[in-house]
Motif scaffolding. Structure first.
Motif, PDB file in Angstrom:
ATOM      1  N   LYS A 145      43.744  66.097  36.518  1.00  0.00           N
ATOM      2  CA  LYS A 145      43.302  67.476  36.336  1.00  0.00           C
ATOM      3  C   LYS A 145      41.640  67.343  36.787  1.00  0.00           C
ATOM      4  O   LYS A 145      41.028  66.329  36.627  1.00  0.00           O
ATOM      5  CB  LYS A 145      43.266  68.120  35.144  1.00  0.00           C
ATOM      6  CG  LYS A 145      44.706  68.479  34.602  1.00  0.00           C
ATOM      7  CD  LYS A 145      45.287  69.440  35.352  1.00  0.00           C
ATOM      8  CE  LYS A 145      46.693  69.688  34.791  1.00  0.00           C
ATOM      9  NZ  LYS A 145      47.380  70.951  34.978  1.00  0.00           N
ATOM     10  N   GLN A 146      41.096  68.430  37.189  1.00  0.00           N
ATOM     11  CA  GLN A 146      39.673  68.504  37.456  1.00  0.00           C
ATOM     12  C   GLN A 146      38.985  69.878  36.932  1.00  0.00           C
ATOM     13  O   GLN A 146      39.439  70.814  36.918  1.00  0.00           O
ATOM     14  CB  GLN A 146      39.372  68.426  39.139  1.00  0.00           C
ATOM     15  CG  GLN A 146      37.920  68.589  39.480  1.00  0.00           C
ATOM     16  CD  GLN A 146      37.643  68.797  40.905  1.00  0.00           C
ATOM     17  OE1 GLN A 146      37.310  69.891  41.226  1.00  0.00           O
ATOM     18  NE2 GLN A 146      37.938  67.905  41.576  1.00  0.00           N
ATOM     19  N   LEU A 147      37.810  69.361  36.104  1.00  0.00           N
ATOM     20  CA  LEU A 147      37.077  70.299  35.509  1.00  0.00           C
ATOM     21  C   LEU A 147      35.833  70.291  36.368  1.00  0.00           C
ATOM     22  O   LEU A 147      35.079  69.550  36.672  1.00  0.00           O
ATOM     23  CB  LEU A 147      36.736  70.010  34.053  1.00  0.00           C
ATOM     24  CG  LEU A 147      35.609  70.902  33.276  1.00  0.00           C
ATOM     25  CD1 LEU A 147      36.202  72.330  33.305  1.00  0.00           C
ATOM     26  CD2 LEU A 147      35.393  70.445  31.693  1.00  0.00           C
ATOM     27  N   LEU A 148      35.558  71.677  36.706  1.00  0.00           N
ATOM     28  CA  LEU A 148      34.270  72.038  37.453  1.00  0.00           C
ATOM     29  C   LEU A 148      33.210  72.574  36.464  1.00  0.00           C
ATOM     30  O   LEU A 148      33.355  73.424  35.904  1.00  0.00           O
ATOM     31  CB  LEU A 148      34.569  72.921  38.721  1.00  0.00           C
ATOM     32  CG  LEU A 148      33.357  73.396  39.387  1.00  0.00           C
ATOM     33  CD1 LEU A 148      32.573  72.175  40.211  1.00  0.00           C
ATOM     34  CD2 LEU A 148      33.670  74.370  40.506  1.00  0.00           C
ATOM     35  N   ILE A 149      32.039  71.947  36.574  1.00  0.00           N
ATOM     36  CA  ILE A 149      30.968  72.472  35.914  1.00  0.00           C
ATOM     37  C   ILE A 149      29.888  73.131  36.415  1.00  0.00           C
ATOM     38  O   ILE A 149      29.228  72.223  37.399  1.00  0.00           O
ATOM     39  CB  ILE A 149      30.452  71.576  34.682  1.00  0.00           C
ATOM     40  CG1 ILE A 149      31.486  71.120  33.747  1.00  0.00           C
ATOM     41  CG2 ILE A 149      29.172  72.081  34.090  1.00  0.00           C
ATOM     42  CD1 ILE A 149      30.984  69.826  32.669  1.00  0.00           C
ATOM     43  N   VAL A 150      29.697  74.425  36.572  1.00  0.00           N
ATOM     44  CA  VAL A 150      28.790  74.860  37.608  1.00  0.00           C
ATOM     45  C   VAL A 150      27.811  75.681  36.432  1.00  0.00           C
ATOM     46  O   VAL A 150      27.898  76.735  35.783  1.00  0.00           O
ATOM     47  CB  VAL A 150      29.332  76.077  38.348  1.00  0.00           C
ATOM     48  CG1 VAL A 150      28.307  76.815  38.882  1.00  0.00           C
ATOM     49  CG2 VAL A 150      30.450  75.434  39.058  1.00  0.00           C
ATOM     50  N   ALA A 151      26.527  75.081  36.250  1.00  0.00           N
ATOM     51  CA  ALA A 151      25.599  75.336  35.615  1.00  0.00           C
ATOM     52  C   ALA A 151      24.153  75.396  35.985  1.00  0.00           C
ATOM     53  O   ALA A 151      23.553  74.261  36.573  1.00  0.00           O
ATOM     54  CB  ALA A 151      25.596  74.488  34.112  1.00  0.00           C
ATOM     55  N   ILE A 189      37.169  75.804  35.226  1.00  0.00           N
ATOM     56  CA  ILE A 189      35.860  75.945  35.153  1.00  0.00           C
ATOM     57  C   ILE A 189      34.789  76.228  34.132  1.00  0.00           C
ATOM     58  O   ILE A 189      35.336  77.213  33.301  1.00  0.00           O
ATOM     59  CB  ILE A 189      35.535  76.784  36.330  1.00  0.00           C
ATOM     60  CG1 ILE A 189      34.018  76.973  36.988  1.00  0.00           C
ATOM     61  CG2 ILE A 189      35.816  78.455  36.228  1.00  0.00           C
ATOM     62  CD1 ILE A 189      33.746  77.658  38.407  1.00  0.00           C
ATOM     63  N   LEU A 190      33.795  75.596  33.868  1.00  0.00           N
ATOM     64  CA  LEU A 190      32.712  75.972  32.951  1.00  0.00           C
ATOM     65  C   LEU A 190      31.541  76.127  33.608  1.00  0.00           C
ATOM     66  O   LEU A 190      31.149  75.637  34.417  1.00  0.00           O
ATOM     67  CB  LEU A 190      32.562  74.679  32.108  1.00  0.00           C
ATOM     68  CG  LEU A 190      31.576  74.772  31.050  1.00  0.00           C
ATOM     69  CD1 LEU A 190      31.766  75.790  29.984  1.00  0.00           C
ATOM     70  CD2 LEU A 190      31.254  73.478  30.063  1.00  0.00           C
ATOM     71  N   LEU A 191      31.098  77.545  33.222  1.00  0.00           N
ATOM     72  CA  LEU A 191      30.127  78.160  33.815  1.00  0.00           C
ATOM     73  C   LEU A 191      28.813  78.087  32.748  1.00  0.00           C
ATOM     74  O   LEU A 191      28.897  78.255  31.561  1.00  0.00           O
ATOM     75  CB  LEU A 191      30.344  79.569  34.177  1.00  0.00           C
ATOM     76  CG  LEU A 191      31.387  79.777  34.859  1.00  0.00           C
ATOM     77  CD1 LEU A 191      31.793  81.336  35.138  1.00  0.00           C
ATOM     78  CD2 LEU A 191      31.134  79.396  36.369  1.00  0.00           C
ATOM     79  N   PRO A 224      41.711  78.669  34.221  1.00  0.00           N
ATOM     80  CA  PRO A 224      40.805  78.676  32.785  1.00  0.00           C
ATOM     81  C   PRO A 224      39.573  78.572  32.850  1.00  0.00           C
ATOM     82  O   PRO A 224      39.008  77.673  34.012  1.00  0.00           O
ATOM     83  CB  PRO A 224      41.612  77.296  32.227  1.00  0.00           C
ATOM     84  CG  PRO A 224      42.808  76.806  32.864  1.00  0.00           C
ATOM     85  CD  PRO A 224      42.302  77.519  34.406  1.00  0.00           C
ATOM     86  N   CYS A 225      38.708  79.339  32.385  1.00  0.00           N
ATOM     87  CA  CYS A 225      36.940  79.257  32.512  1.00  0.00           C
ATOM     88  C   CYS A 225      36.591  79.629  31.149  1.00  0.00           C
ATOM     89  O   CYS A 225      37.195  80.297  30.127  1.00  0.00           O
ATOM     90  CB  CYS A 225      36.948  80.359  33.301  1.00  0.00           C
ATOM     91  SG  CYS A 225      36.813  82.074  32.873  1.00  0.00           S
ATOM     92  N   ALA A 226      35.270  78.860  30.833  1.00  0.00           N
ATOM     93  CA  ALA A 226      34.290  79.206  29.636  1.00  0.00           C
ATOM     94  C   ALA A 226      32.976  79.517  30.423  1.00  0.00           C
ATOM     95  O   ALA A 226      32.748  79.086  31.334  1.00  0.00           O
ATOM     96  CB  ALA A 226      34.686  78.076  28.884  1.00  0.00           C
TER      97      ALA A 226
END
Length: 153
Positions: A2-8, A55-57, A89-91
């Motif tokens: 799986k891949q989690l993208l963190i855009v911060a 994705i985590l924003l 899924p996002c946070a």
């Protein structure tokens, strides 16, 4: 995998610590089957969203709104991912010098339009800087990464 993208958005030393904490939490040693991609909002785009499983924003509170950089990310990505990434899924974490209400409302409005799925309530880090903010963001990212690995997100 799986891949989690963190855009911060990280315009200051403290917000950079938060982005580093998100990456550290997501890369926890017990989590092996999740690839972590970390990008500033101005470098992230629809291809990154299309490739991720969550994705985590992260954003600062700017004049009661999200950062211009995160808004730009949404402007460039919204229609390109709208149909394909529903249910993503996002946070969100917000570094708010004040209350963060307007920032949260703005991001929630866009996420609702995208039909992404919140994995938890947005995390608002209010007021003066506290070192505990780092732990909170790290825990958020670790929880999200572990959830992706376990297949519950």
């Amino acid at each position: 995998m799986k891949q989690l993208l963190i855009v911060a958005h990280a315009p200051s030393a403290n917000t950079f610590k938060l982005r580093e904490a998100a990456e550290a939490g997501a890369r926890h040693e017990d989590i092996e089957a999740v690839e972590i991609v970390v990008k500033p909002p101005l470098d992230a785009g629809p291809d990154d969203v299309m490739a991720c499983d969550g994705i985590l924003l992260g954003t600062t509170e700017n004049l009661g709104y999200m950062s211009g950089a995160l808004k730009d990310f949404f402007d460039r990505s919204y229609y390109a991912v709208l149909e394909e990434k529903q249910g993503l899924p996002c946070a969100l974490y917000i570094r708010a010098g004040h209350d963060g209400t307007g920032t949260r409302r703005a991001v929630e409005s866009i996420v609702t339009g995208l039909r992404w799925k919140w994995v938890q309530e947005p995390l608002t880090l209010r007021g003066e800087w506290q070192e505990d903010f780092i732990d909170q963001v790290e825990e958020l990212a670790m929880t999200m990464s572990a959830g992706l690995e376990a297949g519950v997100l």
